[in-house]
Motif scaffolding. Structure first.
Motif, PDB file in Angstrom:
ATOM      1  N   VAL A  15       4.318   4.472   0.633  1.00  0.00           N
ATOM      2  CA  VAL A  15       4.007   5.208   1.857  1.00  0.00           C
ATOM      3  C   VAL A  15       3.167   6.408   1.437  1.00  0.00           C
ATOM      4  O   VAL A  15       3.682   7.421   0.963  1.00  0.00           O
ATOM      5  CB  VAL A  15       5.292   5.638   2.589  1.00  0.00           C
ATOM      6  CG1 VAL A  15       4.947   6.360   3.893  1.00  0.00           C
ATOM      7  CG2 VAL A  15       6.190   4.430   2.864  1.00  0.00           C
ATOM      8  N   LYS A  16       1.868   6.270   1.594  1.00  0.00           N
ATOM      9  CA  LYS A  16       0.929   7.274   1.095  1.00  0.00           C
ATOM     10  C   LYS A  16       0.707   8.336   2.170  1.00  0.00           C
ATOM     11  O   LYS A  16       0.138   8.068   3.225  1.00  0.00           O
ATOM     12  CB  LYS A  16      -0.391   6.600   0.712  1.00  0.00           C
ATOM     13  CG  LYS A  16      -1.404   7.521   0.053  1.00  0.00           C
ATOM     14  CD  LYS A  16      -2.632   6.729  -0.378  1.00  0.00           C
ATOM     15  CE  LYS A  16      -3.710   7.626  -0.967  1.00  0.00           C
ATOM     16  NZ  LYS A  16      -4.918   6.858  -1.344  1.00  0.00           N
ATOM     17  N   ASP A  48       1.259  -5.451  -7.159  1.00  0.00           N
ATOM     18  CA  ASP A  48       2.614  -5.737  -6.688  1.00  0.00           C
ATOM     19  C   ASP A  48       3.095  -4.695  -5.693  1.00  0.00           C
ATOM     20  O   ASP A  48       4.310  -4.530  -5.486  1.00  0.00           O
ATOM     21  CB  ASP A  48       3.583  -5.805  -7.874  1.00  0.00           C
ATOM     22  CG  ASP A  48       3.328  -7.009  -8.760  1.00  0.00           C
ATOM     23  OD1 ASP A  48       3.037  -8.094  -8.214  1.00  0.00           O
ATOM     24  OD2 ASP A  48       3.389  -6.867  -9.992  1.00  0.00           O
ATOM     25  N   THR A  49       2.148  -3.987  -5.086  1.00  0.00           N
ATOM     26  CA  THR A  49       2.488  -2.981  -4.083  1.00  0.00           C
ATOM     27  C   THR A  49       1.722  -3.238  -2.796  1.00  0.00           C
ATOM     28  O   THR A  49       0.716  -3.947  -2.778  1.00  0.00           O
ATOM     29  CB  THR A  49       2.162  -1.552  -4.565  1.00  0.00           C
ATOM     30  OG1 THR A  49       0.735  -1.372  -4.591  1.00  0.00           O
ATOM     31  CG2 THR A  49       2.747  -1.274  -5.939  1.00  0.00           C
ATOM     32  N   SER A  50       2.219  -2.654  -1.729  1.00  0.00           N
ATOM     33  CA  SER A  50       1.492  -2.552  -0.470  1.00  0.00           C
ATOM     34  C   SER A  50       1.371  -1.066  -0.161  1.00  0.00           C
ATOM     35  O   SER A  50       2.383  -0.355  -0.150  1.00  0.00           O
ATOM     36  CB  SER A  50       2.219  -3.266   0.668  1.00  0.00           C
ATOM     37  OG  SER A  50       2.235  -4.657   0.456  1.00  0.00           O
ATOM     38  N   VAL A  51       0.157  -0.595   0.041  1.00  0.00           N
ATOM     39  CA  VAL A  51      -0.095   0.833   0.262  1.00  0.00           C
ATOM     40  C   VAL A  51      -0.439   1.050   1.732  1.00  0.00           C
ATOM     41  O   VAL A  51      -1.368   0.421   2.261  1.00  0.00           O
ATOM     42  CB  VAL A  51      -1.250   1.336  -0.629  1.00  0.00           C
ATOM     43  CG1 VAL A  51      -1.468   2.836  -0.410  1.00  0.00           C
ATOM     44  CG2 VAL A  51      -0.972   1.041  -2.097  1.00  0.00           C
ATOM     45  N   VAL A  52       0.297   1.916   2.385  1.00  0.00           N
ATOM     46  CA  VAL A  52       0.024   2.259   3.783  1.00  0.00           C
ATOM     47  C   VAL A  52      -0.334   3.736   3.854  1.00  0.00           C
ATOM     48  O   VAL A  52       0.487   4.604   3.517  1.00  0.00           O
ATOM     49  CB  VAL A  52       1.233   1.963   4.694  1.00  0.00           C
ATOM     50  CG1 VAL A  52       0.898   2.339   6.142  1.00  0.00           C
ATOM     51  CG2 VAL A  52       1.616   0.497   4.616  1.00  0.00           C
ATOM     52  N   GLU A  53      -1.555   4.032   4.270  1.00  0.00           N
ATOM     53  CA  GLU A  53      -2.032   5.411   4.358  1.00  0.00           C
ATOM     54  C   GLU A  53      -1.655   5.990   5.719  1.00  0.00           C
ATOM     55  O   GLU A  53      -2.466   6.062   6.648  1.00  0.00           O
ATOM     56  CB  GLU A  53      -3.546   5.453   4.120  1.00  0.00           C
ATOM     57  CG  GLU A  53      -3.919   5.008   2.697  1.00  0.00           C
ATOM     58  CD  GLU A  53      -5.394   5.162   2.391  1.00  0.00           C
ATOM     59  OE1 GLU A  53      -6.235   4.778   3.246  1.00  0.00           O
ATOM     60  OE2 GLU A  53      -5.705   5.676   1.298  1.00  0.00           O
TER      61      GLU A  53
END
Length: 249
Positions: A15-16, A48-53
């Motif tokens: 959670v960016k 191996d991540t999902s980044v949500v800005e």
């Protein structure tokens, strides 16, 4: 959402909440942005991540299925300003906590997790805390994440705001000379730290040079920074705990 890798239960959500570009573009050129620094320190591949800005208005997933856990990053923003995206993210984190998703919040992320459960976040009356600080742990011996740490350990810090009052059920575990809330446990698999376990001394030096206060006469940045080996170890411990929970489930 970037960095998706199928539906593996080994994936971590990042959670960016801000970009180091807001501090200095040269920093991201040297070290990468928050997602690169977090994934490297935690010992997981960015693939191996999902980044949500979230600070750009990106939406978080409808649920928590498919994730081993989530990191909530630091930010130049202030929780106390209660921006629309801050409130929206707090709502999502409250739901994720209720569903038992392992969570690890850092600096702003720590404050936001606490705020999601009703904590009071405000400017620290002690002022800016910056540099390599001594963090004192109390009553952490039985904690799954912090239990392997000594009673006092060094970590990097840079923050203006603090968690001034905790809600019932949130357990304080550490403090420093300028902040009484350096680490908290919000649930069986949810923690927040005011310090930055993901930063190296080299990163802190670059951030301080770009945005920190003037150094007192007779001192240098190098004198105020030290190595912090417990930082990456702490993040990798969280990854291991989150993955073991997925396996047990």
């Amino acid at each position: 959402m970037t960095g998706q890798n199928g539906g593996s239960q080994d994936r971590f959500l990042i959670v960016k909440t801000g970009s180091l570009d807001d501090v200095c573009v040269d920093i991201t050129k040297r070290f990468g942005d928050s997602e690169h620094i977090f994934s490297h320190a935690a010992g997981i591949g960015l693939c191996d991540t999902s980044v949500v800005e979230v600070f750009k208005g990106e939406c978080l997933p409808d649920g928590v299925c498919g994730f081993a856990g989530a990191f909530v990053t630091g930010s130049e923003a202030m929780v106390s300003h209660r921006s629309v995206w801050v409130e929206r993210t707090a709502d999502w984190l409250r739901t994720a906590l209720g569903k038992g998703l392992p969570l690890f919040g850092v600096c702003f992320g720590h404050q936001l997790l606490a705020y999601a459960l009703g904590a009071q976040v405000e400017p620290n009356p002690a002022g800016l805390e910056i540099g390599t600080i001594d963090v004192s742990f109390v009553g952490h011996e039985d904690d799954a994440l912090f239990g392997t740490l000594p009673d006092k350990a060094k970590f990097h810090a840079i923050h203006h705001e603090t968690v001034a009052a905790l809600p019932d059920g949130v357990r304080p575990l550490a403090s420093s000379a300028l902040d009484n809330c350096q680490a908290i446990r919000l649930g069986p698999y949810a923690w927040g730290v005011q310090f930055h376990p993901e930063y190296t001394a080299e990163m802190m030096r670059a951030i301080w040079s770009a945005s920190g206060p003037e150094i007192e006469s007779g001192k240098s940045i190098d004198e105020l920074l030290d190595d912090t080996p417990h930082g990456p170890a702490l993040m990798r411990r969280f990854v291991a705990l989150a993955r073991s929970r997925c396996t047990s489930d």
